[in-house]
Design an enzyme around this catalytic site. Structure first.
Site, PDB file in Angstrom:
ATOM      1  N   ASP A  27       0.847  -1.193   0.000  1.00 62.74           N
ATOM      2  CA  ASP A  27       0.000   0.000   0.000  1.00 62.74           C
ATOM      3  C   ASP A  27       0.888   1.251   0.000  1.00 62.74           C
ATOM      4  O   ASP A  27       0.633   2.204   0.730  1.00 62.74           O
ATOM      5  CB  ASP A  27      -0.930  -0.012   1.218  1.00 62.74           C
ATOM      6  CG  ASP A  27      -2.086   0.968   1.075  1.00 62.74           C
ATOM      7  OD1 ASP A  27      -2.418   1.340  -0.076  1.00 62.74           O
ATOM      8  OD2 ASP A  27      -2.649   1.387   2.109  1.00 62.74           O
ATOM      9  N   LYS A  87       2.069   4.596  -0.984  1.00 67.67           N
ATOM     10  CA  LYS A  87       1.445   5.794  -1.571  1.00 67.67           C
ATOM     11  C   LYS A  87       1.975   6.984  -0.786  1.00 67.67           C
ATOM     12  O   LYS A  87       2.535   6.813   0.315  1.00 67.67           O
ATOM     13  CB  LYS A  87      -0.087   5.701  -1.490  1.00 67.67           C
ATOM     14  CG  LYS A  87      -0.608   5.478  -0.087  1.00 67.67           C
ATOM     15  CD  LYS A  87      -2.113   5.393  -0.041  1.00 67.67           C
ATOM     16  CE  LYS A  87      -2.598   5.159   1.379  1.00 67.67           C
ATOM     17  NZ  LYS A  87      -4.041   5.108   1.499  1.00 67.67           N
ATOM     18  N   ASN A 118       1.521   7.377   2.895  1.00 67.51           N
ATOM     19  CA  ASN A 118       2.225   6.470   3.806  1.00 67.51           C
ATOM     20  C   ASN A 118       3.735   6.700   3.809  1.00 67.51           C
ATOM     21  O   ASN A 118       4.486   5.876   4.319  1.00 67.51           O
ATOM     22  CB  ASN A 118       1.924   5.007   3.444  1.00 67.51           C
ATOM     23  CG  ASN A 118       0.509   4.624   3.816  1.00 67.51           C
ATOM     24  OD1 ASN A 118      -0.094   5.278   4.672  1.00 67.51           O
ATOM     25  ND2 ASN A 118      -0.034   3.599   3.186  1.00 67.51           N
ATOM     26  N   ASP A 163       2.725   2.578   8.010  1.00 72.97           N
ATOM     27  CA  ASP A 163       1.454   1.880   7.835  1.00 72.97           C
ATOM     28  C   ASP A 163       1.582   0.547   7.090  1.00 72.97           C
ATOM     29  O   ASP A 163       1.308   0.460   5.882  1.00 72.97           O
ATOM     30  CB  ASP A 163       0.437   2.789   7.150  1.00 72.97           C
ATOM     31  CG  ASP A 163      -0.987   2.312   7.431  1.00 72.97           C
ATOM     32  OD1 ASP A 163      -1.126   1.177   7.922  1.00 72.97           O
ATOM     33  OD2 ASP A 163      -1.935   3.058   7.160  1.00 72.97           O
ATOM     34  N   THR A 181      -5.314   0.530  -1.629  1.00 76.94           N
ATOM     35  CA  THR A 181      -6.300   1.513  -1.191  1.00 76.94           C
ATOM     36  C   THR A 181      -7.343   1.628  -2.297  1.00 76.94           C
ATOM     37  O   THR A 181      -6.963   1.746  -3.466  1.00 76.94           O
ATOM     38  CB  THR A 181      -5.579   2.870  -0.980  1.00 76.94           C
ATOM     39  OG1 THR A 181      -4.649   2.705   0.082  1.00 76.94           O
ATOM     40  CG2 THR A 181      -6.529   3.984  -0.655  1.00 76.94           C
TER      41      THR A 181
END
Ligand code: 3AM
Length: 197
Positions: free
Chosen positions: A142, A144, A147, A160, A182
């Site tokens: 995830d 991005k 994060n 995260d 996400t």
């Protein structure tokens, strides 16, 4: 007015283990992140606080367990450190390295695109950290801008690991069968219901 201020300053701050809880720095659907002070060495930490009832109600126990397991496996200057995990009757406290500079997402959203030199440095740090995670069998899944946090020295830290996977979760078909990514960043051809949202 003076008396009220004095009373507020004298009011004992809440303690969790050796940490004195400070202000809330972020709030999600299931977790709250608060800044805290380690009373043994005066270091600041970030504590992610989860409500056990909400975790169970939303079937998130496995996700939290995974986040803790994977973060314990990785210790790298460009990954947010997990210091310890504590629990009370009603809450789970995940004690993390406090990263002061905020999200790369917010920096780009407020100040616009980065200079090439700066972007290159963050990219190198990101790739170093991702390569290290993969070498330990940890896949973030995830990544991005939200994060990627920046510390005061302008170093990037991946945070995260809630949707991360471990190599030993690969099934007989060679695939992982856990939710990842996400919703807003999922490729259009992927059926959101299929991936479990
Ligand atoms: O609510 P916002 O988006 O401003 O950046 C994270 C997010 O901020 C921040 O807490 C909010 C909820 O996740 N955050 C998470 N881990 C952090 C850490 N280790 C952190 N801030 C500092 N240090």
């Amino acid at each position: 007015m003076y008396r009220a201020k004095r009373a507020a300053s004298l009011k004992a701050k809440r303690r969790v283990g050796k940490y004195e809880l400070g202000r809330t720095i972020g709030e999600g659907t299931f977790a709250k992140v608060r800044i805290a002070k380690n009373m043994e060495n005066w270091d600041h930490v970030a504590i992610k606080i989860l409500d056990k009832a909400k975790v169970h109600k939303n079937k998130l126990a496995e996700q939290i367990r995974r986040e803790i397991c994977t973060m314990k496996l990785v210790q790298h200057p460009n990954v947010v450190r997990l210091y310890e995990v504590m629990g009370s009757k009603t809450r789970i406290y995940i004690v993390l390295e406090f990263v002061m500079g905020g999200e790369l997402h917010d920096i780009i959203a407020t100040s616009g695109r980065l200079k090439e030199e700066e972007a290159r440095r963050y990219f190198q740090q990101l790739i170093n950290a991702v390569d290290y995670c993969h070498s330990r069998g940890v896949y973030h899944r995830d990544l991005k801008l939200e994060n990627l946090l920046l510390d005061v020295a302008g170093n990037l830290k991946i945070s995260d690991f809630g949707l991360s996977a471990l190599l030993d979760q690969v099934k007989n078909d060679g695939l992982l069968h856990t939710t990842c990514g996400t919703p807003n960043y999922v490729a259009p051809e992927i059926d959101i219901q299929y991936v479990g949202y």
